[in-house]
Design an enzyme around this catalytic site. Structure first.
Site, mmCIF file in Angstrom:
data_model
loop_
_atom_site.group_PDB
_atom_site.id
_atom_site.type_symbol
_atom_site.label_atom_id
_atom_site.label_comp_id
_atom_site.label_asym_id
_atom_site.label_seq_id
_atom_site.Cartn_x
_atom_site.Cartn_y
_atom_site.Cartn_z
ATOM 1 N N ARG A 225 53.886 80.328 14.324
ATOM 2 C CA ARG A 225 54.975 81.026 15.014
ATOM 3 C C ARG A 225 56.165 81.121 14.052
ATOM 4 O O ARG A 225 56.386 80.217 13.224
ATOM 5 C CB ARG A 225 55.422 80.268 16.272
ATOM 6 C CG ARG A 225 54.519 80.469 17.486
ATOM 7 C CD ARG A 225 54.548 81.898 18.014
ATOM 8 N NE ARG A 225 53.743 82.089 19.212
ATOM 9 C CZ ARG A 225 52.513 82.582 19.243
ATOM 10 N NH1 ARG A 225 51.909 82.923 18.115
ATOM 11 N NH2 ARG A 225 51.874 82.755 20.389
ATOM 12 N N HIS A 273 51.423 90.136 13.364
ATOM 13 C CA HIS A 273 50.901 89.230 14.407
ATOM 14 C C HIS A 273 49.463 89.622 14.778
ATOM 15 O O HIS A 273 49.151 89.872 15.946
ATOM 16 C CB HIS A 273 51.804 89.230 15.648
ATOM 17 C CG HIS A 273 51.621 88.010 16.508
ATOM 18 N ND1 HIS A 273 52.644 87.406 17.183
ATOM 19 C CD2 HIS A 273 50.502 87.283 16.804
ATOM 20 C CE1 HIS A 273 52.186 86.367 17.858
ATOM 21 N NE2 HIS A 273 50.883 86.265 17.641
HETATM 22 P P1 NDP Z 1 47.085 73.150 19.899
HETATM 23 O O1 NDP Z 1 48.075 72.884 20.977
HETATM 24 O O2 NDP Z 1 45.644 72.936 20.162
HETATM 25 O O3 NDP Z 1 47.448 72.268 18.609
HETATM 26 C C1 NDP Z 1 48.746 72.057 18.173
HETATM 27 C C2 NDP Z 1 48.725 71.078 17.026
HETATM 28 O O4 NDP Z 1 50.061 70.924 16.538
HETATM 29 C C3 NDP Z 1 48.232 69.691 17.440
HETATM 30 O O5 NDP Z 1 47.426 69.142 16.435
HETATM 31 C C4 NDP Z 1 49.529 68.908 17.570
HETATM 32 O O6 NDP Z 1 49.420 67.536 17.289
HETATM 33 C C5 NDP Z 1 50.366 69.539 16.491
HETATM 34 N N1 NDP Z 1 51.800 69.314 16.762
HETATM 35 C C6 NDP Z 1 52.505 69.714 17.837
HETATM 36 N N2 NDP Z 1 53.773 69.277 17.739
HETATM 37 C C7 NDP Z 1 53.853 68.579 16.587
HETATM 38 C C8 NDP Z 1 54.877 67.869 15.945
HETATM 39 N N3 NDP Z 1 56.107 67.789 16.480
HETATM 40 N N4 NDP Z 1 54.613 67.268 14.765
HETATM 41 C C9 NDP Z 1 53.366 67.347 14.225
HETATM 42 N N5 NDP Z 1 52.337 67.995 14.788
HETATM 43 C C10 NDP Z 1 52.584 68.602 15.958
HETATM 44 O O7 NDP Z 1 47.349 74.649 19.420
HETATM 45 P P2 NDP Z 1 46.310 75.683 18.771
HETATM 46 O O8 NDP Z 1 45.674 75.043 17.596
HETATM 47 O O9 NDP Z 1 45.450 76.271 19.805
HETATM 48 O O10 NDP Z 1 47.329 76.834 18.313
HETATM 49 C C11 NDP Z 1 48.377 76.577 17.395
HETATM 50 C C12 NDP Z 1 49.354 77.735 17.425
HETATM 51 O O11 NDP Z 1 48.789 78.890 16.795
HETATM 52 C C13 NDP Z 1 49.702 78.253 18.827
HETATM 53 O O12 NDP Z 1 50.670 77.439 19.443
HETATM 54 C C14 NDP Z 1 50.228 79.642 18.521
HETATM 55 O O13 NDP Z 1 51.624 79.552 18.299
HETATM 56 C C15 NDP Z 1 49.530 80.018 17.211
HETATM 57 N N6 NDP Z 1 48.633 81.157 17.383
HETATM 58 C C16 NDP Z 1 48.838 82.299 16.628
HETATM 59 C C17 NDP Z 1 48.003 83.376 16.722
HETATM 60 C C18 NDP Z 1 48.208 84.571 15.855
HETATM 61 O O14 NDP Z 1 47.523 85.584 16.021
HETATM 62 N N7 NDP Z 1 49.116 84.537 14.892
HETATM 63 C C19 NDP Z 1 46.859 83.383 17.653
HETATM 64 C C20 NDP Z 1 46.729 82.149 18.400
HETATM 65 C C21 NDP Z 1 47.586 81.087 18.260
HETATM 66 P P3 NDP Z 1 48.566 66.549 18.246
HETATM 67 O O15 NDP Z 1 47.135 67.001 18.101
HETATM 68 O O16 NDP Z 1 48.792 65.216 17.655
HETATM 69 O O17 NDP Z 1 49.077 66.736 19.631
#
Ligand code: NDP
Length: 310
Positions: A225, A273
């Site tokens: 993002r 995007h």
């Molecule tokens: P998930 O919610 O499955 O994973 C998020 C990850 O980020 C987890 O490993 C989490 O850690 C980690 N995280 C969250 N907060 C923190 C923090 N403060 N410090 C360190 N690590 C953190 O999300 P997805 O993998 O499904 O998707 C990720 C992002 O990809 C989405 O939120 C979206 O914004 C983006 N996206 C973009 C697309 C595009 O076309 N450009 C399409 C789809 C998604 P933990 O596992 O420890 O909780």
């Protein structure tokens, strides 16, 4: 009484999803009504995307859950009118798409493809790329997408370090967490991939301080993002050569305004995007399974922690 399912997303998606959801809900054996218009107090489930325009859930008095078609839920996670469970999209098709997009851009950087594609100047420069096993790649965020991407890159023999909020164990990936983990991960990252959600805690993860930790000339790939990056700091780092190139798919303002400096920057690739999108066939299965679960009194899949925002 039938289960009423409101589809609130971009109108162009309705003809695509209507038959898929109808099939899926029928196969689940549910008595249902599916549509784009209901009285709010009749609705049991909302199939939701931000571009459907639904902002106020207050009149949805019998709502059981909101089921997001998007993986990123930053625009709804903090909505105080929403008091029922919110599930986000974890879709096999979306994950496969993200793997392909990230692996493609990582290989492009790794193999130095831009140089040979854009500069055809008659000069024979035999600078063969190293093997992937000599390349350090870092994936920030090890959720459903980050973990799959990290494993795909590890399968190509890249040295992959992953970073997340909580500790993880992933075969072939060095997993780090916490503030020290981030510093360690970035200090060796030749290519950084951002797959964190947009939350208050992740805003400006890449800022002047963290960009300075990278080896000089590191590349950044952001399909996560826009707010994950402090744009002024990145432009500064690109200017100094601290960051060699950035491929950016997401931005604080989308569509990216024509006057934005990223468009014309020689060391930035802008994509609109498109890294990966929800695939209707697989996504409809996820939505129908969650409605089935809701009706059977089983826990929903892929619930969002509203406190954490993802
Ligand atoms: P998930 O919610 O499955 O994973 C998020 C990850 O980020 C987890 O490993 C989490 O850690 C980690 N995280 C969250 N907060 C923190 C923090 N403060 N410090 C360190 N690590 C953190 O999300 P997805 O993998 O499904 O998707 C990720 C992002 O990809 C989405 O939120 C979206 O914004 C983006 N996206 C973009 C697309 C595009 O076309 N450009 C399409 C789809 C998604 P933990 O596992 O420890 O909780």
């Amino acid at each position: 009484m039938p289960v009423n399912v409101l589809f609130s997303a971009r109108p162009a998606l309705w003809p695509v999803y209507e038959p898929l959801l109808t099939n899926g809900l029928s196969e689940a054996g549910l008595d249902f009504r599916l549509g784009t218009e209901f009285e709010p107090d009749e609705v049991d489930y909302v199939v939701y995307a931000p571009n459907g325009g639904l902002l106020d859930f207050t009149p949805y008095s019998r709502l059981k859950a909101v089921l997001s078609l998007w993986a990123g839920v930053e625009s709804i996670a903090g909505n105080e009118t929403l008091t029922v469970p919110l599930a986000r999209m974890v879709d096999h098709g979306l994950t496969r798409g993200m793997i392909e997009w990230v692996v493609g851009h990582t290989l492009r950087y790794h193999l130095g493809m831009d140089k040979h594609i854009t500069v055809q100047d008659g000069v024979w420069t035999p600078d063969a790329p190293p093997l992937a096993q000599e390349r350090q790649v870092c994936v920030l965020g090890l959720g459903s997408l980050g973990q799959a991407v990290a494993q795909a890159l590890a399968a190509l023999n890249f040295h992959v370090t992953g970073w997340s909020r909580t500790p993880k164990e992933i075969d072939g990936v060095t997993c780090l967490h916490g503030a020290d983990g981030l510093r360690e991960a970035l200090s060796r990252a030749e290519i950084v991939i951002l797959l964190l959600p947009d939350t208050p805690a992740t805003e400006n993860t890449m800022n002047a301080e963290t960009l300075a930790l990278l080896p000089k000339g590191a590349r950044i790939i952001n399909p996560g993002r826009g707010p994950l990056i402090d744009d002024d700091a990145l432009l500064e780092a690109l200017g100094s050569g601290q960051v060699g190139h950035a491929t950016l798919d997401v931005f604080r303002t989308e569509p990216l305004p024509p006057e934005d400096p990223y468009w014309a920057h020689p060391n930035v690739t802008v994509t609109p995007h498109i890294a990966s999108e929800t695939r209707p066939i697989t996504a409809a299965q996820v939505i129908c399974e969650n409605i089935r679960r809701g009706e059977a009194g089983e826990p929903f899949l892929h619930l969002v922690d509203r406190q954490l925002g993802y």
